[in-house]
Enzyme design. Structure first.
Site, PDB file in Angstrom:
ATOM      1  N   SER A  70       0.816  -1.228   0.000  1.00 31.91           N
ATOM      2  CA  SER A  70       0.000   0.000   0.000  1.00 31.91           C
ATOM      3  C   SER A  70       0.845   1.271   0.000  1.00 31.91           C
ATOM      4  CB  SER A  70      -0.965   0.000   1.200  1.00 31.91           C
ATOM      5  OG  SER A  70      -1.830  -1.109   1.147  1.00 31.91           O
ATOM      6  N   ARG A  71       2.030   1.184  -0.550  1.00 28.05           N
ATOM      7  CA  ARG A  71       2.942   2.324  -0.663  1.00 28.05           C
ATOM      8  C   ARG A  71       3.415   2.867   0.690  1.00 28.05           C
ATOM      9  NH1 ARG A  71       3.152   0.315  -4.948  1.00 28.05           N
ATOM     10  NH2 ARG A  71       3.052   1.321  -6.983  1.00 28.05           N
ATOM     11  N   LEU A  72       3.250   2.084   1.763  1.00 27.61           N
ATOM     12  CA  LEU A  72       3.747   2.489   3.082  1.00 27.61           C
ATOM     13  C   LEU A  72       5.166   1.945   3.249  1.00 27.61           C
ATOM     14  CD1 LEU A  72       0.550   1.963   5.263  1.00 27.61           C
ATOM     15  CD2 LEU A  72       1.487   4.107   4.359  1.00 27.61           C
TER      16      LEU A  72
END
Length: 216
Positions: free
Chosen positions: A194-196
């Site tokens: 999730s692009r974290l």
């Protein structure tokens, strides 16, 4: 596949292969780079020493290109090139540079920033003579970054030099040699879902490396 704005916008990969925590990294960023580089070698990635080198002239205009890392230790990160090339002229004017390594299969990126100096003439000569003879001839033949009328000019020069040095050592050109980037900032990036993403940075202050986490 039709290439559209939407098809490009929708290109994405959810990274899930690993994570990176402050407790997992070495206190020395060069040692940490060594750990990751070794893992890239063990994963048999294609040319894991491929990097992007970014430089800028005195006006701040940036330029970037792909090069090969040829060594690293606590003193810095070494690469070789033509001193008269565009990058060489920029580094003469502005001895600051940045390197980026991207190991897609491991979902990892390393960014390195610092100051540039030339390695010793002896070190440059030793590395030059460790290269294949064809590469030595190529370095001597090419006026890197200069405009040439056609490829034939270059190929004729290579043919001339190959004949001239058929049975003797090729001398290292004075305009060719190594640089070393002494890092002041290094960031290790590990892709996460999730692009974290995990981003751990090392910044040197008064000879001490400070470690911090950045928001993705």
């Amino acid at each position: 596949m039709e290439l559209t704005k939407e098809s490009i916008q929708n290109l994405r990969q959810d990274y899930r292969s690993a994570q990176l925590a402050e407790a997992d990294v070495d206190q020395n960023p060069v040692a940490q780079f060594g750990h990751w580089f070794k893992e890239a070698l063990e994963a048999q990635l294609y040319e894991p020493n491929v990097m992007t080198l970014a430089t800028a002239d005195l006006s701040g205009k940036p330029t970037a290109r792909i090069l090969l890392l040829k060594g690293f230790d606590d003193n810095g990160f070494v690469f070789y090139t033509n001193y008269a090339s565009n990058k060489g002229r920029q580094l003469e004017e502005n001895p600051q540079a940045a390197m980026v390594f991207f190991w897609a299969e491991l979902e990892r990126q390393v960014r390195i920033e610092g100051t540039i100096t030339k390695v010793s003439a002896e070190e440059s000569t030793a590395y030059f003579h460790s290269r294949p003879k064809g590469s030595q001839i190529g370095a001597k033949a090419s006026p890197q970054s200069a405009v040439i009328p056609d490829r034939e000019v270059l190929e004729n020069r290579v043919e001339e030099l190959t004949s001239a040095y058929a049975d003797k050592e090729v001398p290292r050109p004075e305009h060719w040699g190594g640089y070393i980037l002494k890092p002041s900032h290094i960031e290790f990036w590990q892709g996460r879902s999730s692009r974290l993403h995990d981003r751990i940075t090392y910044t040197q202050e008064n000879g001490v490396w400070n470690i911090n986490r950045l928001a993705p």
